[in-house]
Structures are given as structure tokens and as C-alpha cells.
Design an enzyme around this catalytic site. Structure first.
Site, PDB file in Angstrom:
ATOM      1  CB  CYS A  98      -0.889  -0.025   1.244  1.00 34.06           C
ATOM      2  SG  CYS A  98      -1.710   1.532   1.586  1.00 34.06           S
ATOM      3  CB  CYS A 102      -5.050   6.342  -2.756  1.00 33.87           C
ATOM      4  SG  CYS A 102      -3.721   5.280  -3.279  1.00 33.87           S
ATOM      5  CB  THR A 189      -3.990   4.153   4.956  1.00 30.51           C
ATOM      6  OG1 THR A 189      -4.824   3.030   5.183  1.00 30.51           O
ATOM      7  CG2 THR A 189      -2.988   3.842   3.871  1.00 30.51           C
ATOM      8  CD  GLU A 256      -3.247   0.417   7.184  1.00 30.41           C
ATOM      9  OE1 GLU A 256      -2.502  -0.535   7.480  1.00 30.41           O
ATOM     10  OE2 GLU A 256      -3.471   0.754   6.001  1.00 30.41           O
ATOM     11  CG  HIS A 291     -10.165   4.569  -0.408  1.00 29.63           C
ATOM     12  ND1 HIS A 291      -9.013   5.097  -0.946  1.00 29.63           N
ATOM     13  CD2 HIS A 291      -9.740   3.685   0.527  1.00 29.63           C
ATOM     14  CE1 HIS A 291      -7.969   4.551  -0.366  1.00 29.63           C
ATOM     15  NE2 HIS A 291      -8.380   3.685   0.541  1.00 29.63           N
ATOM     16  CE1 TYR A 295      -8.634   0.610  -0.792  1.00 32.69           C
ATOM     17  CE2 TYR A 295      -9.304  -1.568  -0.113  1.00 32.69           C
ATOM     18  CZ  TYR A 295      -8.813  -0.326   0.199  1.00 32.69           C
ATOM     19  OH  TYR A 295      -8.492  -0.033   1.499  1.00 32.69           O
ATOM     20  CB  CYS A 298      -3.802   0.018  -4.900  1.00 29.49           C
ATOM     21  SG  CYS A 298      -4.976  -0.566  -3.659  1.00 29.49           S
ATOM     22  CD  GLU A 446      -5.600  -1.131   2.957  1.00 27.60           C
ATOM     23  OE1 GLU A 446      -4.755  -1.554   2.148  1.00 27.60           O
ATOM     24  OE2 GLU A 446      -5.561  -0.013   3.462  1.00 27.60           O
TER      25      GLU A 446
END
Ligand code: SF4
Ligand code: FE
Length: 486
Positions: A98, A102, A189, A256, A291, A295, A298, A446
Site C-alpha cells: 500500500c 490515495c 493509512t 496504519e 476509495h 482498490y 492498487c 484491507e
């Protein structure tokens, strides 16, 4: 735009209060457990400098006309939305982790459009304030933690009904020059690698929860901000002297943190929602939509690395020609590209909003994320299948380096001729890292809970799915006239 080195230096200058395993960290930038996650964010700066990636990694600001990093951009078209997803896939491929930046980008786009609509209804001036703030972010090429999730306490109770009033972040004082806020944001994050925290409410709210309807920005080292770093599976391997093979991915990671706001002062110019509870839901829905689109980029990029690692593991085992291995790699690719197709589809079907920036198609973005809660698990299952049990029973790097037992490992864990035992160990450790180790936070759990848990998407799919419209289609085809037939 900042270079990678300038980014790292800019973080080093901050006075962050970060706790990790019970201790206040002296300088997070140099901590071996934090460093790989910072490298992932640094990649968002590094790639923007490279001519071959400029098209994806940069954009022209609609606010200043200048070239900016795409992570600071307000999407001006469906093409921008598509490029966002492609950029995220690229970064997933380059980091296998990650890369954290973003959440800020998604918050910018949600807050920009929502503040415009708050001002229209309430005559406030949030949109101008936010536009000025975003110009500052763009000019300085900052990394911003877009923070939404409150701790939430008893999930059956609204914010104002909780036993402890701070379980959702709230306004505790309104002063002529600003507000004082208290509470926390969980699972943040990239919090420790961010210059700023940009806070949003976490759910739709009613009038009784007005004190919880708040959006604002503060520097990460503002007075009263405390970060507690999240643990990850196998994280202390990074503390082992000279650790390399056993990390699987020595250079990159994600993180995180639990971020505490102990009576933090926010000046007026950095407040973007202050008790307009009727707009909390809109801001949440838009941020979540962006978001959930993210995903589809990513996780697909990380999936690309995992598929490649699985194929290499098969090559090194001498199993690559087996038809079931080929079929598993096809299945993994099919699943991964299905996720990408969802990310691209919700982008291509995006629309402009009253503020002028573009939003994804919310139904398709929620379908995208719902698939993300499932398919990476199946991809990971197939990767473990192909890798074989050695992935979790292999001796340590120290044993491999030992003069006493190292030669045994070299001899007995070898695969096909021409491939070193070390390379075989490296690829298996990478698969372990993505499916069970530090990167599994980002690739697996996640995928389940990030950008909202599966049920949150199902609520949105129910709302956007237009079942009534579909009933009409069926009636038309079946030639049903309810007026006549009861
Ligand atoms: Fe970006 Fe993915 Fe990390 Fe979210 S989980 S911040 S979309 S890399
Ligand atoms: Fe996430």
C-alpha cells in the site's frame, strides 16, 4: 513538485509524536519498521519525475494551471478517473504494498465537491477555504492522510449516544478564531508518512450528532496529535540485523496508525464542515466511492506481483509445465483483470458534479470493492497452492547464511538446475509476505475492510441497484398490466 529526496527530508523536519511498541519513536523516517512504508510513498514522488510515467503520474491543476502530482489532483474528466486507476496499478506493481497517498487524493475530491454543495445550501464559505487549502497542498506537493474512520464504540449507538462522547471525533469548543476537536481516527493509512491529516465524518448524521459533523485539516505534528503505529504480522522481522530474504519485500510496505486528537485547535481557515450534519452522509458516500474505485487499481498491481511470483515459484520448482499450474495462473489472471475491469468501468462511467470535478459511478465502484473483498483471497489461495508448503516451513535466512547448516539448506532446498536455492527462497518469502506477512494487511484484510467492510458496499448496491426500474423492465417483457390483473 517535490523529489523523492525532498519528500523524505520534509518528513524528517516534522515533529511527529509516534508511538511504536510502547515507545516514542525518535525519528520515524529512520525507524526500520516504518522505513519501508515511507519508501512506498516516496515512490509516488519518484515515478512522477520519470518521463515515461509523467502522463499517468502528473496532471494539470484546474486551480493553478500548473503541473502537479496526480495524487493532489481534482479529477476533471472520466479520462482523469481512468488514469488514476492506472497510476494505482502501476504503483502496486512497483511496491507490492500500500503506497498510502490515495486516501488524501480521495478526500480532496470528496471534500471539494461536498463543500460546494454545503455553501449553496447554508451560505457558508467552506468551498473557498478548501480550494485555498488544496492550492497549498498542490504547491507544496504534500502527502495527506484523508481520515474518515472513527473508533465507533458500540456500533448499535449513534455518536452522541455513546457511553464515552469521544468515541467519534467531535467539536468540543467553538472559539471566534477556530474550533477545538477531540477524538480519534482508527486504521489511518500512511498517517506517519503524511504531512497533513484531513479529517471527515465517518457516517451520515442527524441533528443530535451535529457536534460530530466536522471536517478540517491539521499538520501531522499539530499540538495534541498522537499516533500509535499498528502492528503487522511478521513486522519485527524488519528489526532483525541484516534482514533481507526473510522480509520477502525488504524495500516496501504500508502502515496504519491509530491517530488521537487531544483537544486539537483548528483555525477557521482550515475548517471545511462545522455542524452541517445534513452533509455528513454526502461526504462519506463520495469519499467511499472514490476509495472503492482506488482498490480496482492498487490491489490489481499487487496482484500482478503475486501472480508473477507464483509463476516463478512454479518455474523454480520445475512444475511450470503442469497443466493444472497453467490453469491456476490463468484463473488468477482472470480474477485480477476482473477487478481491474471494475476499476476502469466505474471510472469510465463517472460524471461531473456541481463543483466541476468528476465522481465515479457509485454503483460500479461499490461492485468493484465488493469483488475486492473476495477475489484477492482466491488469488492468494491459488498462490499458496502453487508455492507449496515450503513457503511456511522454510528455515530462516540466518540458518541459510550459517556455515554449519547453510550448506544443508543449499543442498536440500534446491529446485530445478540453474536456479539458486537463495532465489527460490526469495520468491517464496515474497509470496509469504503478500499472503501472510506485513503486506497481507494491504492485500488481504484491507481488501476486506479498507474503504468500508463488505456490508457497507451492499447497502450502497441496494440503494443504487434500481430494483424498481428492473421490475418495470420485467413487466414490460412479460406483458403484465397490474391495473387489469390485480
Ligand atoms: Fe492507496 Fe490502495 Fe493503500 Fe488505499 S489501500 S491507500 S487505495 S494503495
Ligand atoms: Fe486502504
Amino acid at each position: 513538485m517535490m523529489t523523492k529526496e525532498q519528500y523524505i527530508e520534509s518528513l524528517r523536519k516534522m515533529n511527529l509524536k509516534v508511538y511504536l511498541m510502547g515507545e516514542l519513536v525518535d525519528n520515524p523516517v529512520d525507524h526500520p519498521m516504518i522505513l519501508p512504508s515511507m519508501n512506498s510513498v516516496a515512490m509516488t514522488y519518484e515515478l512522477a519525475e520519470k518521463p515515461e510515467y509523467r502522463e499517468l503520474m502528473t496532471a494539470t491543476s484546474n486551480l493553478t494551471g500548473k503541473t502537479i502530482n496526480r495524487f493532489c489532483h481534482l479529477h476533471q474528466s472520466t479520462d482523469d478517473l481512468v488514469k488514476k486507476v492506472k497510476m494505482q496499478r502501476l504503483l502496486g506493481q512497483k511496491t507490492a504494498a500500500c503506497f498510502q497517498r490515495c486516501v488524501g487524493m480521495d478526500a480532496f475530491n470528496a471534500i471539494y465537491s461536498t463543500t460546494y454543495e454545503i455553501d449553496k445550501k447554508h451560505g457558508t464559505e467552506y468551498h473557498k477555504r478548501f480550494t485555498d487549502y488544496l492550492k497549498f497542498v498542490q504547491e507544496n506537493d504534500l502527502t495527506v492522510d484523508g481520515a474518515m474512520t472513527d473508533p465507533k464504540g458500540d456500533r448499535g449507538l449513534s455518536p452522541s449516544k455513546q457511553a464515552d462522547a469521544d468515541l467519534y471525533l467531535r467539536i468540543v469548543k467553538v472559539l471566534p478564531e477556530g474550533i477545538v476537536v477531540r477524538g480519534a481516527k482508527a486504521h489511518q493509512t500512511g498517517a506517519v508518512n503524511s504531512h497533513e491529516h484531513l479529517i471527515m465524518p465517518t457516517i451520515a448524521m442527524k441533528e443530535e450528532d451535529a457536534d460530530y459533523a466536522v471536517a478540517f485539516a491539521v499538520p501531522s505534528d499539530a499540538d495534541g496529535v498522537v499516533m500509535i503505529y499498528g502492528r503487522q504480522s511478521c513486522d519485527t522481522r524488519k528489526m532483525e540485523p541484516g534482514a533481507d530474504i526473510d522480509l520477502g519485500n525488504a524495500r516496501f510496505g504500508g502502515h496504519e496508525a491509530l491517530v488521537i486528537f487531544n483537544d486539537v485547535f483548528v483555525p477557521n481557515e482550515r475548517i471545511f464542515m462545522c455542524r452541517e450534519y445534513d452533509f455528513a452522509g454526502m461526504m462519506v458516500e463520495r469519499f467511499a466511492g472514490y476509495h472503492r474505485q482506488s482498490y480496482g487499481g492498487c490491489k490489481v498491481g499487487v496482484g500482478d506481483v503475486l501472480i508473477g511470483a507464483s509463476a516463478l515459484a512454479a518455474d523454480y520448482n520445475g512444475a511450470a509445465k503442469a497443466s493444472h499450474i497453467k490453469d491456476k495462473l490463468i484463473e488468477m489472471t482472470h480474477l485480477n483483470e476482473t477487478l481491474y475491469a471494475c476499476g476502469i468501468a466505474c471510472s469510465a462511467e463517472g460524471e461531473s458534479m456541481p463543483a466541476g470535478n468528476y465522481i465515479v459511478n457509485l454503483l460500479l465502484a461499490n461492485v468493484c470493492k465488493q469483488n475486492i473483498t473476495r477475489m484477492p483471497y482466491e488469488i492468494a489461495r491459488l498462490a499458496e497452492d502453487i508455492a507449496g508448503g515450503l513457503m511456511v516451513t522454510m528455515p530462516s535466512e540466518q540458518d541459510f547464511r550459517s556455515s554449519e547448516v547453510g550448506p544443508y539448506i543449499e543442498k536440500y532446498l534446491v529446485g530445478v538446475a540453474g536456479v539458486s536455492t537463495e532465489n527460490r527462497m526469495r520468491i517464496l518469502r515474497l509470496i509469504e509476505n503478500i499472503t501472510l506477512g506485513t503486506a497481507a494487511v494491504g492485500y488481504r484484510t484491507e481488501s476486506m475492510h479498507g474503504a468500508g467492510s463488505p456490508q457497507a458496499q451492499r447497502v450502497m448496491i441496494a440503494r443504487q441497484g434500481d430494483i424498481e426500474g428492473k421490475k418495470l423492465l420485467a413487466k414490460e417483457i412479460a406483458r403484465i398490466n397490474e391495473g387489469q390483473n390485480g
